[in-house]
Design an enzyme around this catalytic site. Structure first.
Site, PDB file in Angstrom:
ATOM      1  N   THR A   1      -6.017 -18.074   3.160  1.00 19.51           N
ATOM      2  CA  THR A   1      -5.496 -19.392   3.501  1.00 19.51           C
ATOM      3  C   THR A   1      -4.414 -19.786   2.514  1.00 19.51           C
ATOM      4  O   THR A   1      -4.279 -19.195   1.431  1.00 19.51           O
ATOM      5  CB  THR A   1      -6.604 -20.457   3.448  1.00 19.51           C
ATOM      6  OG1 THR A   1      -7.033 -20.629   2.084  1.00 19.51           O
ATOM      7  CG2 THR A   1      -7.797 -20.058   4.304  1.00 19.51           C
TER       8      THR A   1
ATOM      9  N   TYR B   1     -10.478   1.969   5.931  1.00 17.49           N
ATOM     10  CA  TYR B   1      -9.437   1.744   4.923  1.00 17.49           C
ATOM     11  C   TYR B   1     -10.003   0.983   3.728  1.00 17.49           C
ATOM     12  O   TYR B   1     -10.660  -0.040   3.890  1.00 17.49           O
ATOM     13  CB  TYR B   1      -8.288   0.965   5.552  1.00 17.49           C
ATOM     14  CG  TYR B   1      -7.018   0.994   4.753  1.00 17.49           C
ATOM     15  CD1 TYR B   1      -6.092   2.013   4.936  1.00 17.49           C
ATOM     16  CD2 TYR B   1      -6.751   0.016   3.815  1.00 17.49           C
ATOM     17  CE1 TYR B   1      -4.916   2.042   4.200  1.00 17.49           C
ATOM     18  CE2 TYR B   1      -5.584   0.035   3.083  1.00 17.49           C
ATOM     19  CZ  TYR B   1      -4.668   1.045   3.269  1.00 17.49           C
ATOM     20  OH  TYR B   1      -3.513   1.066   2.535  1.00 17.49           O
ATOM     21  N   SER B   2      -9.737   1.480   2.521  1.00  8.12           N
ATOM     22  CA  SER B   2     -10.361   0.918   1.322  1.00  8.12           C
ATOM     23  C   SER B   2      -9.369   0.745   0.192  1.00  8.12           C
ATOM     24  O   SER B   2      -8.958   1.724  -0.445  1.00  8.12           O
ATOM     25  CB  SER B   2     -11.514   1.822   0.857  1.00  8.12           C
ATOM     26  OG  SER B   2     -12.061   1.362  -0.361  1.00  8.12           O
ATOM     27  N   ASN B   3      -8.989  -0.506  -0.084  1.00 10.86           N
ATOM     28  CA  ASN B   3      -8.200  -0.793  -1.280  1.00 10.86           C
ATOM     29  C   ASN B   3      -9.005  -0.519  -2.536  1.00 10.86           C
ATOM     30  O   ASN B   3      -8.470  -0.046  -3.543  1.00 10.86           O
ATOM     31  CB  ASN B   3      -7.738  -2.253  -1.250  1.00 10.86           C
ATOM     32  CG  ASN B   3      -6.654  -2.514  -0.221  1.00 10.86           C
ATOM     33  OD1 ASN B   3      -5.562  -1.962  -0.302  1.00 10.86           O
ATOM     34  ND2 ASN B   3      -6.954  -3.340   0.760  1.00 10.86           N
TER      35      ASN B   3
ATOM     36  N   GLY C   1       2.660  -0.795   4.160  1.00 15.76           N
ATOM     37  CA  GLY C   1       2.297  -1.650   3.043  1.00 15.76           C
ATOM     38  C   GLY C   1       2.368  -3.110   3.437  1.00 15.76           C
ATOM     39  O   GLY C   1       3.465  -3.630   3.668  1.00 15.76           O
TER      40      GLY C   1
ATOM     41  N   SER D   1       0.785  -1.234   0.000  1.00 15.67           N
ATOM     42  CA  SER D   1       0.000   0.000   0.000  1.00 15.67           C
ATOM     43  C   SER D   1       0.814   1.281   0.000  1.00 15.67           C
ATOM     44  O   SER D   1       0.237   2.370  -0.053  1.00 15.67           O
ATOM     45  CB  SER D   1      -0.951  -0.003   1.198  1.00 15.67           C
ATOM     46  OG  SER D   1      -2.002  -0.909   0.968  1.00 15.67           O
TER      47      SER D   1
END
Length: 380
Positions: free
Chosen positions: A143, A179-181, A324, A79
Site C-alpha cells: 500500500t 519464485y523465492s526472493n 525485474g 530481480s
C-alpha cells in the site's frame, strides 16, 4: 520479482535512434506499452553480429513535466540482480569452492529451521532454481502507507529470512517450483561465507569490472538514482492514484542493483555468449524446470534454470531472460540462445494487478513487453 503495477492519461513523447531494419517496429511496441498508462518506457536492442543497435523511448520522465525519457536513463533492475548472483555462485562452483549439492545448513547454519523448514535438506541448486519450497511472504510495500513507512528502512537479510521461517514451507525441497526472493537473499549470505566478502563486492569484481559496466551500481543505503533517470511510479490499487516512489532503499541480493539498458544488455549477451562462465557452468545454468502459476501465464511455455528463464520464441527456438519488478520500475532483459542479440525494456511505472490478475492492466503491461521482446529477437 516484486510485481505490482499505474493508470494515467499521458500525452506521449516518442523518440527513436539507431539504425537497422524496421526500427519503426520497436517504436510502435514502445508506444503500445506507454498507451497502457505506463509513465515512461525505454528500450534498446542490439545485434552484435551486424553491429546494429536501436533505442526507442515513449512517455515522460516525470508525470508532471514534458521532458522525454532518456534512452540512457538509470533504473532499479529488481530481480535481474538474481542472474548476477547466480553467475557469481556458478563461478565459485567452477573454482571448486562450492557445489550445487551443498546445503544451506553447511554455509549458513541454523538460519533455515522451524515450522517444518530444514536447511539440511535445501541445496544451493534449490535456491538458484526456486525449488526449495521456502514460503514467499507478500510484498512489504502493498500500500501507499507501507511505502511511506518503509521506503528508507534498511532491512537486515537475516530478518528477511526469519520472517519466511515463521511460515511452513510450501512444499518439500525439489517437489515443486515457486519464485523465492528469500532464496536469493540466502545465496547472498552463502557467497559472503564462501569468499569472506559481501555478495555485491563479488558481483563487482567478477562481472561489472571485467565487462566495463560503469553505469551499474549497488546503491546500499542511498535511496536515490543516478542522473539521468525517469521518476518511478506505482499504482497500489486498481484504478487508484499514481504515486511517485522514486526514492527507495531496497538493495538485497534478490533485487539490489541499478543499471541502464546498455549495461544490462551487455551483461546478458556476455553471459549467454560464454564470456563469464565456463561451458559446464553455463550448461548447468541453462538446465531448466517448468514454471507454473501466474508466472506460467505471463510467459507461456517458460521454464527456469539457475537464475534465468527460458521462453519460446514465436519464430522458433527459445530465448533467455529475466524480469525485474521493483516498486515503481519494471524491466525485462532478453537474449538469444547464442548471446548475439539482446532486447532490454524498462518501464518507469508499474500498474496494479488486483485480484483479476490476467484481466488487469498490470498483466497487459507484461504481455506488451513480451511482444516487444519477441518482435526484436525474431526481427519482426
Amino acid at each position: 520479482m516484486r510485481l505490482l503495477t499505474v493508470a494515467v492519461v499521458l500525452a506521449l513523447t516518442s523518440v527513436v535512434s539507431g539504425c537497422g531494419a524496421e526500427p519503426e517496429t520497436l517504436q510502435r511496441d514502445v508506444d503500445a506499452i506507454a498507451a497502457l498508462g505506463t509513465t515512461g518506457v525505454q528500450a534498446r536492442t542490439v545485434d552484435a553480429a551486424t553491429g546494429i543497435e536501436r533505442s526507442a523511448v515513449a512517455g515522460r520522465a516525470a508525470a508532471d513535466a514534458p521532458d522525454p525519457v532518456s534512452p540512457e536513463g538509470h533504473f532499479r533492475i529488481g530481480s535481474l540482480t538474481k542472474t548476477m548472483v547466480a553467475t557469481v555462485v556458478l563461478l565459485l562452483i567452477g573454482e571448486g569452492r562450492l557445489t550445487l549439492d551443498d546445503t544451506v545448513q553447511r554455509w549458513v547454519p541454523d538460519m533455515v529451521r522451524d515450522n517444518g523448514n530444514d536447511g539440511a535438506r535445501i541445496t544451493v541448486r534449490h535456491l538458484l532454481q526456486h525449488t526449495g519450497g521456502i514460503h514467499e511472504s507478500p510484498p512489504d510495500m502493498a500500500t501507499a502507507e507501507d511505502y511511506y513507512r518503509l521506503r528508507y528502512q534498511v532491512r537486515d537479510p537475516r530478518d528477511t529470512v526469519a520472517a519466511a521461517m515463521s511460515h511452513p514451507p510450501d512444499f518439500a525441497p525439489g517437489a515443486g517450483w515457486s519464485y523465492s526472493n528469500v532464496g536469493y537473499v540466502l545465496l547472498g549470505m552463502i557467497i559472503e561465507q564462501v569468499t569472506g566478502r559481501p555478495w555485491y563486492d563479488e558481483v563487482g569484481a567478477r562481472i561489472l569490472e571485467p565487462l566495463g559496466l560503469r553505469d551499474t551500481h549497488w546503491p546500499g543505503e542511498d535511496p536515490s538514482l543516478p542522473t539521468p533517470h525517469a521518476r518511478g511510479y506505482q499504482q497500489f490499487e486498481v484504478d487508484g492514484p499514481l504515486l511517485d516512489v522514486t526514492e527507495l532503499v531496497d538493495a538485497d541480493a534478490s533485487v539490489g542493483y541499478l543499471s541502464t539498458t546498455a549495461d544490462v544488455g551487455t551483461f546478458y549477451r556476455s553471459l549467454l555468449g560464454g564470456r563469464l562462465l565456463g561451458p559446464e557452468q553455463l550448461a548447468q545454468m541453462r538446465t531448466t524446470v517448468p514454471v507454473d502459476g501466474v508466472t506460467g501465464q505471463v510467459w507461456p511455455g517458460a521454464s527456469y534454470g539457475l537464475g534465468l528463464f527460458s521462453v519460446p520464441l514465436s519464430c522458433g527456438g527459445t530465448y533467455w531472460m529475466h524480469n525485474g519488478g521493483q516498486t515503481g520500475f519494471l524491466t525485462n532483459a532478453a537474449v538469444t540462445d547464442d548471446g548475439s542479440r539482446s532486447a532490454v525494456v524498462s518501464l518507469s511505472a508499474t500498474l496494479a494487478v488486483g485480484e483479476d490478475v490476467t484481466g488487469s492492466k498490470g498483466f497487459a503491461q507484461l504481455r506488451a513487453v513480451n511482444e516487444l521482446v519477441d518482435h526484436a529477437l525474431c526481427e519482426k
